[in-house]
Design an enzyme around this catalytic site. Structure first.
Site, PDB file in Angstrom:
ATOM      1  N   HIS A   1      61.588 -60.164  78.977  1.00 15.67           N
ATOM      2  CA  HIS A   1      62.307 -60.635  77.789  1.00 15.67           C
ATOM      3  C   HIS A   1      62.085 -59.590  76.688  1.00 15.67           C
ATOM      4  CE1 HIS A   1      62.935 -63.225  74.232  1.00 15.67           C
ATOM      5  NE2 HIS A   1      63.559 -64.079  75.024  1.00 15.67           N
TER       6      HIS A   1
ATOM      7  N   ASP B   1      53.093 -63.025  80.084  1.00 12.17           N
ATOM      8  CA  ASP B   1      54.019 -63.806  79.254  1.00 12.17           C
ATOM      9  C   ASP B   1      54.314 -65.102  80.009  1.00 12.17           C
ATOM     10  OD1 ASP B   1      56.289 -65.016  78.245  1.00 12.17           O
ATOM     11  OD2 ASP B   1      57.483 -63.183  78.142  1.00 12.17           O
TER      12      ASP B   1
ATOM     13  N   GLN C   1      57.871 -69.082  80.307  1.00  9.96           N
ATOM     14  CA  GLN C   1      58.687 -69.842  81.265  1.00  9.96           C
ATOM     15  C   GLN C   1      57.849 -70.447  82.391  1.00  9.96           C
ATOM     16  OE1 GLN C   1      61.794 -70.466  80.667  1.00  9.96           O
ATOM     17  NE2 GLN C   1      62.295 -68.920  79.140  1.00  9.96           N
TER      18      GLN C   1
ATOM     19  N   LYS D   1      59.093 -74.847  74.388  1.00  6.05           N
ATOM     20  CA  LYS D   1      59.683 -74.853  75.734  1.00  6.05           C
ATOM     21  C   LYS D   1      58.990 -75.862  76.642  1.00  6.05           C
ATOM     22  CE  LYS D   1      60.928 -69.931  75.620  1.00  6.05           C
ATOM     23  NZ  LYS D   1      62.348 -69.866  75.252  1.00  6.05           N
TER      24      LYS D   1
ATOM     25  N   CYS E   1      68.378 -62.270  75.957  1.00  6.75           N
ATOM     26  CA  CYS E   1      67.295 -61.416  75.413  1.00  6.75           C
ATOM     27  C   CYS E   1      66.643 -60.597  76.516  1.00  6.75           C
ATOM     28  CB  CYS E   1      66.240 -62.245  74.679  1.00  6.75           C
ATOM     29  SG  CYS E   1      66.886 -63.082  73.258  1.00  6.75           S
TER      30      CYS E   1
END
Lengths: 427, 125
Positions: free
Chosen positions: A121, A197, A200, A223, A384
């Site tokens: 991202h 990261d 997600q 999220k 993104c």
């Protein structure tokens, strides 16, 4: 077993109808809806406890501080962090990655290298690009045609100058789940700082940062049914202690003179200014809510939805979907195009090599627009992840992403409406 | 409200764009894209004696952005460059005859933005 219809009742937004139609929300990779328990926790905080933390010695401030630190502990446990001092509250994954890139970056020198991947991202690319000004180089490990990370390429891009490796746990476009535990082992052998990261992954599957053995781990609250404006940066406490601060201000210092300052203990060293206590409390409630549903069951539910999408997509002519097909390597993110949507190239366009739209093809932007007319929220664009779009040779994709309140019926409606839209757009 | 006719006109421009291609002796070339969605329009113009002698475009993007570019080329072809100043965003959106949300208005205005940039260069010369 997770019952999505029961889950849906916990989310007030699904009472709303848009132009008489129920909301089918399939943009969960962007943000998730909020259950009553989260909204109530925020409301309760402001109605009964609001005051600044770590400052006042009065009752309200003590209680507020207690709630803030209990939230930190609870959220730490949720991601498997053994020590709550390792959890820095930030606004979101983007801020977490900017913090870590900026602070680690202070110690990097010309020709030091940062290893990323093609599926990152922008928030795990741009903060590192800021370091190019001081001569830091960035390398990108490629993906394979099946949408998984090319681990051989990843290994081949490690050099003696590689100081940092930062990788997404789950791609927000491909849904690919990276074996971060394995990647961590590979880079740690070379004394490379390893950052994950988790934007997600944390919302969708059991995550244990201790088991992954990453040095830093970034995630967002919004999220994972939590509020917008709160997220976390987990770091191994000994590493956080060595890292210079990111923002200066109140609460992050031990002492200040007109000449210099000394820093507070971790994690406070990284929490300058008045903190977002209400949303930390809200995120803690979100963690409780997800824990109650069961992270394994959430993962299982999304895997079932993905399998169902894989079965149903064949009825859409010209549909091309992206990302790994093996369910154990795949999260509930479904990016697709109807027909070819190659990147725009003036020369090729004029040579007629790639021209216009074909029968049954539809630009992702039109797909999202047509779906919206039926109350179905899907995303379109570059998500993104422009380097990944270029790598896939697409201008953009449409994307449906699933969560706990989505049903197979949602996916049915999604594909039916997709077919209807394509028919309307056909020549 | 969007009339069915206006919508069909746009869809027809999308499926069969007018003035699609390039101009060999173009005096103006410009590429505009919408960073949000990647919609791209490349405009080429031949300006002669203060008039838009020819205008063509190529592009890739959603139906609104591409249909709008096609319609725009028809609208401005043969017009005096000076008169194009009067073609405001609002006027142009109204002339399309379809109701668009704020996100899609940006799509429709992509080609007009390109045109404005292209002719602002003309005035400077």
């Amino acid at each position: 077993m997770l019952d999505p219809l029961k889950v849906k009742k916990d989310f007030p937004i699904f009472k709303r109808k848009i132009e008489g139609k129920e909301i089918i929300y399939l943009d969960n990779a962007a943000t998730t809806q909020k259950p009553y328990v989260v909204i109530d926790a925020i409301k309760n905080y402001y109605e009964n406890f609001n005051s600044n933390v770590h400052r006042g010695i009065y009752k309200l401030s003590e209680e507020s501080t207690d709630l803030y630190e209990k939230s930190r502990k609870n959220i730490s446990e949720f991601i498997g962090a053994p020590d709550p001092r390792g959890l820095v509250f930030v606004r979101n994954t983007t801020e977490a990655l900017n913090l870590v890139a900026s602070s680690i970056g202070q110690g990097l020198k010309k020709d030091d290298e940062v290893l990323l991947t093609m599926m990152e991202h922008h928030s795990n690319i741009v903060p590192w690009q800021f370091l190019k000004a001081k001569g830091v180089k960035i390398k990108f490990a490629d993906i394979k045609d099946d949408g998984t990370l090319d681990v051989d390429d990843y290994v081949s891009k490690i050099t003696p100058m590689t100081k940092v490796a930062s990788v997404t746990h789950v791609s927000n476009v491909l849904g690919a789940i990276n074996d971060v535990k394995e990647l961590g082992k590979i880079v740690h052998e070379k004394d490379i700082t390893f950052i994950v990261d988790g934007a997600q992954s944390v919302p969708h599957m059991p995550v244990d940062v201790k088991d992954i053995d990453c040095d830093f781990f970034a995630f967002s609250g919004h999220k994972m049914v939590g509020p917008m404006g709160i997220g976390g940066l987990y770091g191994k406490p000994d590493l956080l202690e060595k890292l210079p601060p990111y923002m200066g201000g109140g609460d992050m210092i031990k002492s200040v003179t007109t000449e210099e300052s000394t820093w507070n203990e971790i994690p406070y060293k990284f929490e300058a200014g008045t903190q977002n206590v209400a949303d930390a409390v809200g995120l803690s409630a979100a963690a409780d809510y997800l824990r109650k549903l069961g992270m394994k069951d959430i993962r299982k539910h999304e895997t079932e939805l993905m399998l169902y999408a894989f079965q149903e997509e064949r009825y859409v002519e010209g549909l091309k979907s992206f990302g790994p097909r093996s369910l154990h390597l795949r999260a509930g993110v479904y990016s697709f195009n109807c027909g070819e949507v190659p990147a725009f190239d003036i020369e090729k366009e004029l040579s007629g090599e790639r021209i216009k739209i074909s029968k049954g093809s539809m630009h992702p932007h039109d797909i999202a627009s047509e779906m919206d007319k039926e109350g179905i929220a899907v995303r379109s664009g570059h998500h993104c992840a422009m380097p990944l779009m270029a790598r896939l040779d697409v201008q953009a994709t449409a994307r449906a992403s699933f969560y706990i309140y989505n049903t197979k019926e949602d996916i049915d409606k999604f594909f039916i409406e997709l077919n209807n839209s394509i028919t309307r757009f056909a020549h | 409200m969007t009339s069915d006719i206006a919508y069909e006109v746009m869809m027809d421009h999308y499926r069969n764009p007018h003035n699609y291609g390039s101009i060999e002796n173009a005096t103006q070339k410009i590429t505009e894209y919408n960073p949000l969605c990647g919609d791209t329009v490349h405009l080429e113009m031949l300006i002669k004696d203060g008039r838009v002698d020819d205008i063509k475009f190529i592009g890739r993007g959603c139906s609104i952005s591409q249909a709008s570019a096609s319609i725009l080329t028809e609208t401005v072809k043969g017009k005096e460059v000076g008169s194009l100043k009067e073609l405001t965003d609002e006027k142009y959106l109204v002339s399309l005859g379809v109701t668009l949300g704020p996100a899609r208005e940006k799509c429709a205005l992509l080609s007009l933005n390109a045109l404005k940039k292209a002719i602002s260069g003309v005035k400077n010369e």
